[in-house]
Write an enzyme that holds these catalytic residues in place. Structure first.
Site, PDB file in Angstrom:
ATOM      1  N   ASP A 136      -7.602  -8.734   5.922  1.00 17.28           N
ATOM      2  CA  ASP A 136      -8.639  -8.519   6.926  1.00 17.28           C
ATOM      3  C   ASP A 136      -9.071  -7.069   7.019  1.00 17.28           C
ATOM      4  OD1 ASP A 136      -6.206  -7.516   8.197  1.00 17.28           O
ATOM      5  OD2 ASP A 136      -7.420  -7.405  10.015  1.00 17.28           O
ATOM      6  N   ASP A 142       0.864  -1.172   0.000  1.00 18.66           N
ATOM      7  CA  ASP A 142       0.000   0.000   0.000  1.00 18.66           C
ATOM      8  C   ASP A 142       0.912   1.237   0.000  1.00 18.66           C
ATOM      9  OD1 ASP A 142      -2.495   1.334   0.266  1.00 18.66           O
ATOM     10  OD2 ASP A 142      -2.315   1.391   2.424  1.00 18.66           O
TER      11      ASP A 142
HETATM   12  P1  IMP Z   1       1.801  -0.341   3.943  1.00 18.63           P
HETATM   13  O1  IMP Z   1       2.868  -0.238   4.974  1.00 18.63           O
HETATM   14  O2  IMP Z   1       0.954   0.908   3.874  1.00 18.63           O
HETATM   15  O3  IMP Z   1       2.296  -0.757   2.573  1.00 18.63           O
HETATM   16  O4  IMP Z   1       0.771  -1.389   4.496  1.00 18.63           O
HETATM   17  C1  IMP Z   1       0.838  -2.702   4.220  1.00 18.63           C
HETATM   18  C2  IMP Z   1      -0.085  -3.491   5.094  1.00 18.63           C
HETATM   19  O5  IMP Z   1      -1.321  -2.803   5.378  1.00 18.63           O
HETATM   20  C3  IMP Z   1      -0.476  -4.737   4.335  1.00 18.63           C
HETATM   21  O6  IMP Z   1       0.478  -5.766   4.513  1.00 18.63           O
HETATM   22  C4  IMP Z   1      -1.837  -5.042   4.922  1.00 18.63           C
HETATM   23  O7  IMP Z   1      -1.684  -5.793   6.098  1.00 18.63           O
HETATM   24  C5  IMP Z   1      -2.412  -3.676   5.253  1.00 18.63           C
HETATM   25  N1  IMP Z   1      -3.293  -3.218   4.153  1.00 18.63           N
HETATM   26  C6  IMP Z   1      -3.046  -2.243   3.265  1.00 18.63           C
HETATM   27  N2  IMP Z   1      -4.065  -2.102   2.394  1.00 18.63           N
HETATM   28  C7  IMP Z   1      -4.979  -3.033   2.747  1.00 18.63           C
HETATM   29  C8  IMP Z   1      -6.265  -3.403   2.214  1.00 18.63           C
HETATM   30  O8  IMP Z   1      -6.791  -2.873   1.216  1.00 18.63           O
HETATM   31  N3  IMP Z   1      -6.904  -4.430   2.855  1.00 18.63           N
HETATM   32  C9  IMP Z   1      -6.376  -5.062   3.939  1.00 18.63           C
HETATM   33  N4  IMP Z   1      -5.184  -4.750   4.453  1.00 18.63           N
HETATM   34  C10 IMP Z   1      -4.487  -3.739   3.871  1.00 18.63           C
END
Ligand code: IMP
Length: 181
Positions: free
Chosen positions: A164, A108
């Site tokens: 989730d 994300d």
């Molecule tokens: P980042 O550090 O923002 O890249 O977040 C990554 C983590 O956030 C992922 O491994 C997921 O656990 C959670 N996450 C981000 N987007 C989603 C989504 O659309 N659905 C569920 N979990 C998400």
């Protein structure tokens, strides 16, 4: 359904169905097997979100691979992580000299993966690559090199197939868009 089961969200339409997921994992597995031919990669799942993807992916890679698991908590407001990551469970084995493939559910902002890559690189693996089932490129805050991507998706919050919301919906076979009510 009364309290405490009243929810402020509901499962919306299917974004990616289970057959499409399995077909793509088959392709990723073949590509990984080709790229790591003659090697024994070490596939590390990031719990809990990537547990189901990891379980399917390892069976699609026809190589003598090994597995391990880490668990992290990312802190942040609402649905966005801040980049502050807590390691809840570390790997069981040393990564020194191993061809590590980190298996993530969704990239994300990239902040969680960025932290993990720095952390794992310090343990001197022979190589370190990343496989992510889902990628939300429009949300990226920090550049992380993702070597294997299942699907690029739009900026929607998704659940199912390991993903989730508030610890629910991980067991849905398809990936759905979550509707906030
Ligand atoms: P980042 O550090 O923002 O890249 O977040 C990554 C983590 O956030 C992922 O491994 C997921 O656990 C959670 N996450 C981000 N987007 C989603 C989504 O659309 N659905 C569920 N979990 C998400």
């Amino acid at each position: 359904m009364g309290w405490p089961d009243r929810r402020n969200e509901s499962v919306g339409p299917v974004l990616i169905d289970s057959l499409t997921i399995q077909k793509r994992i088959g392709e990723l597995g073949s590509q990984i097997a080709r790229d790591y031919r003659g090697k024994a990669p070490h596939l590390i799942a990031i719990l809990k979100g990537s547990s189901i993807f990891h379980a399917d992916l390892v069976r699609a890679v026809e190589l003598p691979l090994s597995m391990d698991f880490i668990a992290v908590a990312s802190y942040g407001k609402g649905d966005t992580s801040s980049g502050e990551v807590l390691m809840l469970k570390d790997v069981d084995e040393s990564l020194k000299g191993k061809d590590v493939l980190l298996v993530d559910d969704i990239v994300d902002t990239g902040l969680t993966l960025h932290y993990l890559v720095q952390n794992l690189k310090a343990r001197m693996p022979k190589s370190l690559k990343i496989a992510a089932l889902l990628n939300k490129p429009s949300r990226r805050k920090i550049d992380v090199p993702v070597d294997y991507i299942g699907f690029d998706i739009p900026d929607e919050f998704v659940v199912g197939y390991g993903l989730d919301y508030d610890q629910r919906y991980r067991n849905l076979p398809d990936i759905h868009i979550l509707r906030k009510l």
